[in-house]
Structure formats: structure tokens, C-alpha cells
Write a protein that holds these residues in place. Sequence first.
Motif, PDB file in Angstrom:
ATOM      1  N   ASP A 335      25.579  34.055  38.252  1.00 34.57           N
ATOM      2  CA  ASP A 335      25.349  34.206  39.699  1.00 34.57           C
ATOM      3  C   ASP A 335      24.754  32.949  40.329  1.00 34.57           C
ATOM      4  O   ASP A 335      24.985  32.680  41.504  1.00 34.57           O
ATOM      5  CB  ASP A 335      24.429  35.405  39.987  1.00 34.57           C
ATOM      6  N   ARG A 336      23.973  32.201  39.537  1.00 35.81           N
ATOM      7  CA  ARG A 336      23.411  30.941  40.066  1.00 35.81           C
ATOM      8  C   ARG A 336      24.506  29.985  40.503  1.00 35.81           C
ATOM      9  O   ARG A 336      24.296  29.124  41.356  1.00 35.81           O
ATOM     10  CB  ARG A 336      22.569  30.241  38.991  1.00 35.81           C
ATOM     11  N   PHE A 337      25.689  30.108  39.877  1.00 37.90           N
ATOM     12  CA  PHE A 337      26.820  29.226  40.200  1.00 37.90           C
ATOM     13  C   PHE A 337      27.848  29.932  41.091  1.00 37.90           C
ATOM     14  O   PHE A 337      28.997  29.507  41.171  1.00 37.90           O
ATOM     15  CB  PHE A 337      27.466  28.729  38.904  1.00 37.90           C
ATOM     16  N   GLY A 338      27.419  31.009  41.725  1.00 40.80           N
ATOM     17  CA  GLY A 338      28.300  31.695  42.670  1.00 40.80           C
ATOM     18  C   GLY A 338      28.999  32.916  42.105  1.00 40.80           C
ATOM     19  O   GLY A 338      29.574  33.706  42.843  1.00 40.80           O
ATOM     20  N   GLY A 339      29.016  33.049  40.762  1.00 37.38           N
ATOM     21  CA  GLY A 339      29.548  34.265  40.143  1.00 37.38           C
ATOM     22  C   GLY A 339      31.058  34.343  39.992  1.00 37.38           C
ATOM     23  O   GLY A 339      31.583  35.301  39.427  1.00 37.38           O
ATOM     24  N   ARG A 340      31.788  33.327  40.523  1.00 36.37           N
ATOM     25  CA  ARG A 340      33.266  33.399  40.437  1.00 36.37           C
ATOM     26  C   ARG A 340      33.877  32.247  39.641  1.00 36.37           C
ATOM     27  O   ARG A 340      35.100  32.116  39.567  1.00 36.37           O
ATOM     28  CB  ARG A 340      33.877  33.341  41.846  1.00 36.37           C
ATOM     29  N   VAL A 341      33.031  31.388  39.067  1.00 37.05           N
ATOM     30  CA  VAL A 341      33.554  30.185  38.402  1.00 37.05           C
ATOM     31  C   VAL A 341      34.408  30.553  37.185  1.00 37.05           C
ATOM     32  O   VAL A 341      33.943  31.240  36.282  1.00 37.05           O
ATOM     33  CB  VAL A 341      32.394  29.248  37.977  1.00 37.05           C
ATOM     34  N   ARG A 342      35.661  30.108  37.188  1.00 37.30           N
ATOM     35  CA  ARG A 342      36.527  30.312  36.011  1.00 37.30           C
ATOM     36  C   ARG A 342      36.213  29.250  34.967  1.00 37.30           C
ATOM     37  O   ARG A 342      36.234  29.513  33.780  1.00 37.30           O
ATOM     38  CB  ARG A 342      38.006  30.213  36.407  1.00 37.30           C
ATOM     39  N   PHE A 343      35.957  28.031  35.439  1.00 35.56           N
ATOM     40  CA  PHE A 343      35.552  26.947  34.532  1.00 35.56           C
ATOM     41  C   PHE A 343      35.037  25.771  35.339  1.00 35.56           C
ATOM     42  O   PHE A 343      35.323  25.636  36.529  1.00 35.56           O
ATOM     43  CB  PHE A 343      36.703  26.490  33.620  1.00 35.56           C
ATOM     44  N   GLU A 357      28.203  24.777  24.446  1.00 36.87           N
ATOM     45  CA  GLU A 357      28.154  26.067  23.743  1.00 36.87           C
ATOM     46  C   GLU A 357      27.122  27.006  24.370  1.00 36.87           C
ATOM     47  O   GLU A 357      27.338  28.215  24.436  1.00 36.87           O
ATOM     48  CB  GLU A 357      27.872  25.840  22.247  1.00 36.87           C
ATOM     49  N   TRP A 358      26.002  26.460  24.858  1.00 34.66           N
ATOM     50  CA  TRP A 358      24.975  27.270  25.513  1.00 34.66           C
ATOM     51  C   TRP A 358      25.540  27.935  26.773  1.00 34.66           C
ATOM     52  O   TRP A 358      25.382  29.127  26.998  1.00 34.66           O
ATOM     53  CB  TRP A 358      23.786  26.374  25.855  1.00 34.66           C
ATOM     54  N   PHE A 359      26.228  27.129  27.614  1.00 30.51           N
ATOM     55  CA  PHE A 359      26.837  27.689  28.831  1.00 30.51           C
ATOM     56  C   PHE A 359      27.914  28.720  28.476  1.00 30.51           C
ATOM     57  O   PHE A 359      28.035  29.756  29.127  1.00 30.51           O
ATOM     58  CB  PHE A 359      27.436  26.576  29.699  1.00 30.51           C
ATOM     59  N   HIS A 360      28.682  28.421  27.438  1.00 30.81           N
ATOM     60  CA  HIS A 360      29.765  29.332  27.051  1.00 30.81           C
ATOM     61  C   HIS A 360      29.205  30.681  26.608  1.00 30.81           C
ATOM     62  O   HIS A 360      29.800  31.731  26.875  1.00 30.81           O
ATOM     63  CB  HIS A 360      30.613  28.711  25.938  1.00 30.81           C
ATOM     64  N   ALA A 361      28.055  30.643  25.957  1.00 30.09           N
ATOM     65  CA  ALA A 361      27.413  31.890  25.530  1.00 30.09           C
ATOM     66  C   ALA A 361      27.080  32.762  26.742  1.00 30.09           C
ATOM     67  O   ALA A 361      27.075  33.988  26.660  1.00 30.09           O
ATOM     68  CB  ALA A 361      26.149  31.580  24.733  1.00 30.09           C
ATOM     69  N   ALA A 362      26.823  32.112  27.890  1.00 33.89           N
ATOM     70  CA  ALA A 362      26.512  32.849  29.125  1.00 33.89           C
ATOM     71  C   ALA A 362      27.775  33.216  29.903  1.00 33.89           C
ATOM     72  O   ALA A 362      27.698  33.773  30.996  1.00 33.89           O
ATOM     73  CB  ALA A 362      25.591  32.016  29.997  1.00 33.89           C
ATOM     74  N   GLY A 363      28.943  32.876  29.339  1.00 37.43           N
ATOM     75  CA  GLY A 363      30.200  33.221  30.010  1.00 37.43           C
ATOM     76  C   GLY A 363      30.662  32.164  30.998  1.00 37.43           C
ATOM     77  O   GLY A 363      31.447  32.449  31.899  1.00 37.43           O
ATOM     78  N   ILE A 364      30.151  30.927  30.841  1.00 43.41           N
ATOM     79  CA  ILE A 364      30.578  29.829  31.716  1.00 43.41           C
ATOM     80  C   ILE A 364      31.280  28.778  30.855  1.00 43.41           C
ATOM     81  O   ILE A 364      30.676  28.190  29.964  1.00 43.41           O
ATOM     82  CB  ILE A 364      29.375  29.202  32.453  1.00 43.41           C
ATOM     83  N   LEU A 365      32.552  28.565  31.156  1.00 41.98           N
ATOM     84  CA  LEU A 365      33.355  27.629  30.365  1.00 41.98           C
ATOM     85  C   LEU A 365      33.305  26.235  30.988  1.00 41.98           C
ATOM     86  O   LEU A 365      33.599  26.073  32.171  1.00 41.98           O
ATOM     87  CB  LEU A 365      34.802  28.138  30.301  1.00 41.98           C
ATOM     88  N   ILE A 366      32.903  25.248  30.193  1.00 39.35           N
ATOM     89  CA  ILE A 366      32.966  23.848  30.643  1.00 39.35           C
ATOM     90  C   ILE A 366      34.061  23.158  29.840  1.00 39.35           C
ATOM     91  O   ILE A 366      33.963  23.040  28.619  1.00 39.35           O
ATOM     92  CB  ILE A 366      31.623  23.115  30.433  1.00 39.35           C
ATOM     93  N   LEU A 367      35.097  22.736  30.538  1.00 38.06           N
ATOM     94  CA  LEU A 367      36.212  22.041  29.883  1.00 38.06           C
ATOM     95  C   LEU A 367      35.957  20.545  29.971  1.00 38.06           C
ATOM     96  O   LEU A 367      35.839  20.003  31.072  1.00 38.06           O
ATOM     97  CB  LEU A 367      37.532  22.370  30.580  1.00 38.06           C
TER      98      LEU A 367
END
Length: 593
Positions: A335-343, A357-367
Amino acid sequence: MPANVAVQFLDRVGESADHEAFRYPVGESWESVTWRQAGERVQALAAGLLSLGIQPEQRVGIASGTRYEWILADLAIMCAGGATTTVYPTTNSRDTAYILGDSECRVVFAEDDEQLAKVREHKSELPHLSKVVTFDGESDGDWVISLDDLADLGAAHLAEHADAVEEVARAIDPEQLATLIYTSGTTGRPKGVRLKHRSWVYEGEAIKAQDILTEDDLQFLWLPMAHSFGKVLLSTQMAIGFATAIDGRVDRIVDNLGVVKPTFMGAAPRIFEKAHGRIVTMTASEGGAKEKIFTQAFKVGLEVDRLKREGKSVPLPLKLQHGLFDKLVFSKVRDRFGGRVRFFISGAAALNQDIAEWFHAAGILILEGYGLTETSAGSFVNHPDDYRFGTVGPAVPGTEVKLGEGDEIMIKGPGVMDGYHNLPEETAGTLTEDGWLHTGDKGSLDADGYLRITGRIKELFKTSGGKYIAPPAIESKFKAICPYASQFMVFGDERNFCVALVTLDPDAIAGWAAENDVTGDYSAIVGSEKCHAMVQGYVDELNSNLNRWETIKKWELLDHDLTVESGELTPSMKVKRNVVQSNYQDKIDAFYA
């Protein structure tokens, strides 16, 4: 494939006329424009440039931060057949004059009075410069005019030559110069990288071909448009047709994400390091049950991710815990990043794998992706459906890669530059006769063509014990461990052990100081025994994860953070290692005394 950037834009305007193209802040609210509205404004500004006599490939400068007007100016230059020369708003007046002079700019778009002052100061050294167009600055109606004045000139020109812009745009050759980007370089004078229309169009089409993004996506764009990473995202937008919300104010990124709710954003690793640091320190300051839940959530999240990556099934108890933590912890991070970020797409420097890997664990993908100004930015990128942490992905379609001498990454393809402006010897040293570009980066390729960057050839050093050290790898590890870190610079060339100079993030450390009863300004905080002990703890943790010969035996906190203004960072926030080393040579030598 469109023949040039101007046609790429005009085709997009025709195809998506009534769809949203851009939105930008006006006071506290956001204003939106369609592709048709953007097209009309660009056409008027392009015609204005034609009325000022801009000829094919003649350079027009933009000295401004990232904002909607930057994009209008750039597209107008493209549609008038000119070539955009980019200048960071943080560039000092001496280098600004050098860039505008070396590129022989005829017209300059200057954001405000601060940018105007830099141009005015060196007016006598810029014989080619006939007009300055300002976004917010004070115009004099003669040498300096406003954006509206330029549009009025354009309207008058179009009244007499209705098809002027269309005719010029359609006549631009794909090989024609589109952009001159001066790389601030970590050494010496800025070098102008010559990039063609064909290169930008190719970049957009290559990303479109991978089905990473669709017309329904919403981009948040804050990256410096003076940098190739920002430019390549504009090219991608025109190829695909999604909308972009633009605001270059770095201190507003997190707030803006909450309001705009984008589906993707490009960023440099420093943004993710800071966000990670802020979230970790905020939770730690709350302490108690909240901190325990947070720590356990990430322990579970990282374990679930590891099992999935290894193709193993997740045991039911772990799955249930993960579901609970997703509601309690991870959803709040998203939600801090708006809640809709696909990546997010990370580029411009190496991203630490632990942070990804830390962000990915929270469901945020960084490509993570990779490219240089010299390759029009995007040469490699991971795919949302097929990514490997610690790599920058495979080459984008149409780009070739090979490893040269000493595992140097070599790139060939339509994105590769024409050469360095007015620097034939530099060009010959970087481009081979058959079109391969020396990147200066060291890497390795896996069996599927995924590239891993292992260091900057010039930055690798050897200890007196004969062991090779890659400083960036150690530095990014420290920044992933220590949430207060800003910069961590490792030295030790031809010495018997490694040392480091450390700076802390002023905002983060002020928060730490308040919680730990340490008073005073930045230099007083970093000079305190408590702060020293805190940093030592993180250095010890770093050392426990390094090879013996890589460990940091001695370190010192500097009494200020590095800045662009001090000349220790490039405008794209890369450390100028040689400048830092010469500024603090006495301190470094003292470590070994």
C-alpha cells in the motif's frame, strides 16, 4: 517499425487520440491530457522551432528537471527534425556552458530563473545560441521567450504552412541524430553520446515485443529525463500507448505513488535501498509486538519464496502463516507504493539481490535491467513471468551480447550509439570496426543467456596478497544490511587489507538520533560514540558474510554525505570514486599508517 521518433509519436496520437497520455501535478491536484491534446501542443511548439530556423540534426538543449514540459519540448524537437541535448538541472554553470557549446545548441529550453542564470553567465561563449525558451523563468520577449510565446510563433507558422510539421517529421531519416546525452562520467569532461532516431524507436519496439506492458498500464515517471533510462521509458510509452504520471521531485516519490497508484515505475537502486531502510527503521522504532510480527513475516516470506523458486511445495502450516502475514504486514508494504504495482524496473546501477528478495517476499517484484547511455539504455531486462534474481535478464530482442577479454561485456545491436560527439579517438577505443561496444563492465552469462554483472573492470582492484576485490558487490551488501547507510566506499588497491569510508542518510540518521538520545547536527550525530558503535555492528555483520580477504578491517564515518554539488556524485547519483579517493587520500593512507 516507425521510421523515426517523430512518426512514432504522431502515429500514437492518431491511434490513441482520446486516451489519456500524461498527467502532471498542478498545486495539490493532478491534471490529465489526452494524446490528441499533447499532439496539438507538440505540433505548435515544433512549428515554433521551425519558425526559429531549426534545421535537421541541429541541437536544441533542455536544461530542466523531469516534468510534463520537458517531454513536450523533447517531442517538439523530434517533430521539428532537431536533436535534443540533455542537461541535468544540477549541472554547474561551467559544465552547462561546455555541453551547450560543444553541441552547438541553437535554442535552449531552460526550466526556470536558476537555469537561465547559468546560460546567461556564459552567453558570450555560446555563439550559436539564438533563443532561450523558459518554462517558469522570467522572459524578456526577445532573447528569452516563454513556452506560450513559442507556441504562438508556431501557430502563426502553421497558419501559413499547415503541413510543415508533418512534412518535416515524415522526412526524418532513421539514421538521423535524435539525441546527444552527455554522460557525466566518473572521470574527466562530459562526453556527448550520439543516439539515432532508429535506436530509440527500436528500444520501444523491443520492449513492446516482449509483452511486458499493455495500453492499460499506468507509469509513474520521476527519473531524470536527462538520463537515457528516462528517455527509453518515453520511447516505450509511445510504442505501447499507456499513460504516464510525471513528477521529477524525488522527495515526493512515495507520496505520489500513494496518490497516482501506478502499475509500474522505473527507478535506480538507491530508491529501493532508501524505501527498504525507511520501512525497517520505522518498524524497529515501534518495537514490541509489531517489530516481532514484522521480523517473523519476512522470515516466512523469504522461506516461502525460496521453496517456490526451487520448485518445491510449500507445507500447509507455512502457507497459512504466509496468508496471515500477507494481511498483517505485506499488504501494508504494498500500500505504501499505491497497492497496484505489478513490478518496478531497476536500472542505472547494480541492485543488491537481498533487497530484491526482501521486496519480493512482500509481493513486490523488482525486475533488474541493464544498459548504458551508449546503448540507448535498455539492452537487458528480466521478464515479469521469467526472472532470475541477481541477473539483469537476457538481451532484448535484436541485441547481441558476448564476453570479451577479461569477461568484458560486449554489446551489438540497433541501440548502440553512433559514437562520441567530436571525439573520434574515444569512439574508436569504445566501438570495434564491426560494431561491438566495449561496456567496461565484467559479467557472466548462464546457459539461458541471463547476464550477471560481476563488476566494473576499472573498479576491480587487487590486494597486495594477490586477491581480486569487486568493491560495488561489497558496498551494495552493506547498504542492504544497514538501513541508515547512504554511501559505503571500499578501498585497498595494492594494500594488504580493505578499508571503507562511510556516509549515512541524513533523514534516516536524524530519526535514529532522536530515538537514541543523541543530539546535534549531522556531523555531531556521526561523531558520537553511540553512532560509531551502531555502524560497527553493521560492519561486523557485513564481514561475517565476506571472504576473509574482502573483510573491512578499518573504516571511518565522513562528517557529511556525498552530493552532486560537491562533485563527489554524478548527476545520476553514481559515486565518482576517483574524486572521493583524491579528496580523502589522507584518511585512506592513515588507515595503513
